[in-house]
Design a protein around this motif. Sequence first.
Motif, PDB file in Angstrom:
ATOM      1  N   GLY A  58       0.821  -1.205   0.000  1.00 33.62           N
ATOM      2  CA  GLY A  58       0.000   0.000   0.000  1.00 33.62           C
ATOM      3  C   GLY A  58       0.846   1.242   0.000  1.00 33.62           C
ATOM      4  O   GLY A  58       2.073   1.174   0.048  1.00 33.62           O
ATOM      5  N   SER A  59       0.157   2.383  -0.055  1.00 38.25           N
ATOM      6  CA  SER A  59       0.855   3.666   0.009  1.00 38.25           C
ATOM      7  C   SER A  59       1.097   4.070   1.461  1.00 38.25           C
ATOM      8  O   SER A  59       2.098   4.711   1.773  1.00 38.25           O
ATOM      9  CB  SER A  59       0.029   4.755  -0.693  1.00 38.25           C
ATOM     10  N   PHE A  60       0.157   3.798   2.319  1.00 32.23           N
ATOM     11  CA  PHE A  60       0.283   4.066   3.763  1.00 32.23           C
ATOM     12  C   PHE A  60       0.722   5.509   4.016  1.00 32.23           C
ATOM     13  O   PHE A  60       1.673   5.768   4.753  1.00 32.23           O
ATOM     14  CB  PHE A  60       1.261   3.073   4.425  1.00 32.23           C
TER      15      PHE A  60
ATOM     16  N   LEU B 213       7.103  -3.372 -10.029  1.00 34.87           N
ATOM     17  CA  LEU B 213       5.929  -4.246  -9.990  1.00 34.87           C
ATOM     18  C   LEU B 213       5.828  -4.997  -8.663  1.00 34.87           C
ATOM     19  O   LEU B 213       6.816  -5.555  -8.178  1.00 34.87           O
ATOM     20  CB  LEU B 213       6.005  -5.270 -11.114  1.00 34.87           C
ATOM     21  N   LEU B 214       4.608  -5.043  -8.147  1.00 38.25           N
ATOM     22  CA  LEU B 214       4.373  -5.790  -6.904  1.00 38.25           C
ATOM     23  C   LEU B 214       4.702  -7.280  -7.104  1.00 38.25           C
ATOM     24  O   LEU B 214       5.242  -7.938  -6.214  1.00 38.25           O
ATOM     25  CB  LEU B 214       2.905  -5.623  -6.478  1.00 38.25           C
ATOM     26  N   THR B 215       4.375  -7.788  -8.304  1.00 33.65           N
ATOM     27  CA  THR B 215       4.619  -9.218  -8.553  1.00 33.65           C
ATOM     28  C   THR B 215       6.124  -9.537  -8.551  1.00 33.65           C
ATOM     29  O   THR B 215       6.522 -10.630  -8.165  1.00 33.65           O
ATOM     30  CB  THR B 215       3.994  -9.659  -9.898  1.00 33.65           C
TER      31      THR B 215
ATOM     32  N   ILE C 230      -2.281  -9.512   0.521  1.00 35.61           N
ATOM     33  CA  ILE C 230      -3.500  -9.159   1.255  1.00 35.61           C
ATOM     34  C   ILE C 230      -3.895  -7.739   0.892  1.00 35.61           C
ATOM     35  O   ILE C 230      -3.044  -6.849   0.826  1.00 35.61           O
ATOM     36  CB  ILE C 230      -3.249  -9.247   2.776  1.00 35.61           C
ATOM     37  N   ARG C 231      -5.191  -7.549   0.650  1.00 35.92           N
ATOM     38  CA  ARG C 231      -5.710  -6.190   0.451  1.00 35.92           C
ATOM     39  C   ARG C 231      -6.980  -6.054   1.275  1.00 35.92           C
ATOM     40  O   ARG C 231      -7.768  -7.003   1.399  1.00 35.92           O
ATOM     41  CB  ARG C 231      -6.041  -5.943  -1.027  1.00 35.92           C
ATOM     42  N   GLY C 232      -7.180  -4.870   1.813  1.00 31.82           N
ATOM     43  CA  GLY C 232      -8.410  -4.610   2.563  1.00 31.82           C
ATOM     44  C   GLY C 232      -9.493  -4.146   1.610  1.00 31.82           C
ATOM     45  O   GLY C 232      -9.219  -3.406   0.661  1.00 31.82           O
TER      46      GLY C 232
HETATM   47  O1  PNS Z   1      -2.652   2.004  -0.799  1.00 28.41           O
HETATM   48  P1  PNS Z   1      -2.833   1.974  -2.302  1.00 28.41           P
HETATM   49  O2  PNS Z   1      -2.318   3.255  -2.910  1.00 28.41           O
HETATM   50  O3  PNS Z   1      -4.234   1.649  -2.715  1.00 28.41           O
HETATM   51  O4  PNS Z   1      -1.885   0.774  -2.835  1.00 28.41           O
HETATM   52  C1  PNS Z   1      -1.755   0.513  -4.215  1.00 28.41           C
HETATM   53  C2  PNS Z   1      -0.660  -0.517  -4.506  1.00 28.41           C
HETATM   54  C3  PNS Z   1       0.647  -0.102  -3.865  1.00 28.41           C
HETATM   55  C4  PNS Z   1      -1.069  -1.862  -3.964  1.00 28.41           C
HETATM   56  C5  PNS Z   1      -0.514  -0.618  -6.056  1.00 28.41           C
HETATM   57  O5  PNS Z   1      -0.418   0.704  -6.574  1.00 28.41           O
HETATM   58  C6  PNS Z   1       0.688  -1.416  -6.510  1.00 28.41           C
HETATM   59  O6  PNS Z   1       0.760  -2.609  -6.289  1.00 28.41           O
HETATM   60  N1  PNS Z   1       1.649  -0.749  -7.158  1.00 28.41           N
HETATM   61  C7  PNS Z   1       2.853  -1.369  -7.670  1.00 28.41           C
HETATM   62  C8  PNS Z   1       2.903  -1.304  -9.200  1.00 28.41           C
HETATM   63  C9  PNS Z   1       2.276  -2.532  -9.846  1.00 28.41           C
HETATM   64  O7  PNS Z   1       2.614  -3.647  -9.544  1.00 28.41           O
HETATM   65  N2  PNS Z   1       1.337  -2.279 -10.812  1.00 28.41           N
HETATM   66  C10 PNS Z   1       0.703  -3.316 -11.565  1.00 28.41           C
HETATM   67  C11 PNS Z   1      -0.365  -4.097 -10.823  1.00 28.41           C
HETATM   68  S1  PNS Z   1      -1.842  -3.206 -10.625  1.00 28.41           S
END
Ligand code: PNS
Length: 172
Positions: free
Chosen positions: A14-16, A78-80, A92-94
């Motif tokens: 998240g951005s937090f 990328l998160l992945t 996990i996401r809320g």
């Molecule tokens: O708290 P947020 O701002 O809703 O979190 C968003 C977050 C960080 C989960 C999302 O922006 C993210 O995963 N960003 C990393 C870039 C990415 O992987 N983008 C492609 C998948 S959507």
Amino acid sequence: MASTEGEERAVYPGSFDPITNGHMDIIRRGAKLFPRILVAVLENPKKATLLSTEERVAIIRDIFKDQPHIEVEAFHGLLTDFTRVRGARAVIRGLRAISDFEYELQMALMNQQLNPDLETLFMMPSARYTFLSSSLVKEVFALGGSVHELVPPIVEQKLREKFASNPESLSS
Ligand code: PNS
């Protein structure tokens, strides 16, 4: 203290900006399901944040300093990619309300496309936090409202510091 090395971890990204009691609630719930939770703080130079990445990470580390199974790291890209390097199989996401769903579904499906082995788990916060967001916390604070019940004490303190040094910083 027992080592948590090698145990399954879920990533909570998240951005937090800043972390709220709603995020805290999700972390607590996630920690009941996974031995370790890795809170992943997005570092995004393109997105203006009130708190720097370092500040956001330091705040969350401080909050969980006595809970070694809650780890905190910044990530970019990328998160992945981040989850792969960290060996996590779950994100996990809320989900607070239906209004969150479309954005969350889109992200979850994109992440599934990028890594089919990564699962996104949605968790509902306690009903008393369903209205809560980092943006609203900043707005309420900037307009003189109390955020005491909405954020951890260290966040309230940080907001005070930011506001004292630059009252304009909270108005965006
Ligand atoms: O708290 P947020 O701002 O809703 O979190 C968003 C977050 C960080 C989960 C999302 O922006 C993210 O995963 N960003 C990393 C870039 C990415 O992987 N983008 C492609 C998948 S959507």
